[in-house]
Design an enzyme around this catalytic site. Structure first.
Site, PDB file in Angstrom:
ATOM      1  CE  LYS A  47      -3.508   2.757   0.222  1.00  0.00           C
ATOM      2  NZ  LYS A  47      -4.526   2.837   1.234  1.00  0.00           N
ATOM      3  CE  LYS A  56      -2.993   8.418   6.950  1.00  0.00           C
ATOM      4  NZ  LYS A  56      -3.263   6.897   6.487  1.00  0.00           N
TER       5      LYS A  56
END
Length: 313
Positions: free
Chosen positions: A169, A237
């Protein structure tokens, strides 16, 4: 199996709804109780804490903001580990630190549970349709036990042992963010040189310059909303987690750091809630041009599930 779902943001709520559509009884939790109301109206039950979700469910799916939040869900005062995990399964969809998640998974496994990581890619429209590509890691027997639940949300892409899903990811998002930042520079250069933005977009697709970002996200620039379903705050983030991984591996990361700086600039100019593709608006505004294109550009969050589309027909 009873399925628990924790984290009912835009992506999580749609993923949970698809599990409900598949016929699984469900118990839900979110730090914002109002987020659970649509799912409760659709048949889910509410739990006040993550521990209560674990107590009531056979399989718990989590999709929260990041490392701090998932740590609280798992090992906080009312987290999973505060109750029995024996014979339970945990599927985590959160974008998080592989190192941290392997540690939390080891604790969950030590209490008799089966951890599976399945971070997703795509966008909110994929979550709505239930066809999100999912990077799935874990022991074979655990993955196969919960495969039908994962497949209710999307497409299984097996990546090996637990933790590899988080790695996949992060490097996926690394390329995604670099592509997004580069597209702004390319679009503006093309228009300043006399090439119409929509013509540029059509001729780029299918060639060496193609990518999911080019195909999926450029219409949000044409529409002028820049896709707020994935805000700059989330981009930053993710980029911080990506840089953390690259530092851990001792890898060079000049392109990633330059991209990170461009996203920071977009956040400073347009706010942390602005859409991810405002990273291109930085270049657009500095050049003093407008990349708007007239057309019926369907926003990702307005896409319907296939069953809803059939009802409308």
């Amino acid at each position: 199996m009873i399925v628990g779902f924790i984290g009912l943001g835009m992506m999580g709520a749609n993923a949970a709804r698809n599990i409900l559509r598949a016929g699984y009884p469900m118990v839900v939790h979110d730090i914002k109780p109002e987020a659970g109301k649509p799912l409760i109206e659709a048949g889910a039950k509410w739990a006040d804490t993550p521990a209560e979700v674990m107590q009531q469910a056979d399989v718990v799916v989590t999709m929260v903001y990041g490392p701090k939040e998932i740590t609280q869900v798992v090992s906080g005062a009312d987290g999973f580990l505060s109750t029995s995990c024996e014979g339970k399964f945990w599927i985590d969809l959160t974008t998080s630190s592989p190192k941290l998640m392997r540690e939390l998974a080891a604790e969950f496994k030590a209490k008799g549970g089966g951890p599976v990581d399945a971070p997703v890619t795509g966008s909110v429209d994929a979550a709505i349709r239930g066809d999100m590509p999912m990077f799935v890691g874990g022991e074979d027997q655990d993955v196969e036990k919960v495969r039908p639940i994962i497949e209710a949300m999307g497409e299984v892409r097996r990546v090996g042992a637990y933790g590899n899903g988080y790695v996949a990811k992060l490097v996926n998002n690394q390329l995604w963010k670099i592509h997004a930042a580069a597209i702004g520079e390319a679009m503006v250069a093309a228009k300043l040189s006399g090439l119409d933005p929509e013509v540029w977009w059509e001729v780029m697709k299918g060639g060496a310059a193609d990518s999911f970002v080019l195909q999926h996200d450029v219409p949000s620039i044409f529409a002028g909303h820049y896709d707020p379903s994935f805000p700059i705050a989330l981009c930053l983030k993710d980029l911080s987690l990506i840089e953390e991984l690259l530092v851990e591996t001792g890898n060079r990361c000049e392109l990633t750091r330059a991209t990170h700086e461009r996203f920071r600039e977009a956040g400073e100019r347009y706010g942390m809630g602005a859409g991810e593709m405002t990273v291109c608006k930085v270049i657009e505004d500095d050049a003093g041009i407008d990349l708007r294109v007239e057309g019926d550009w369907v926003a990702p969050w307005k896409v319907q599930h296939p069953t809803e589309t059939k009802k409308a027909d």
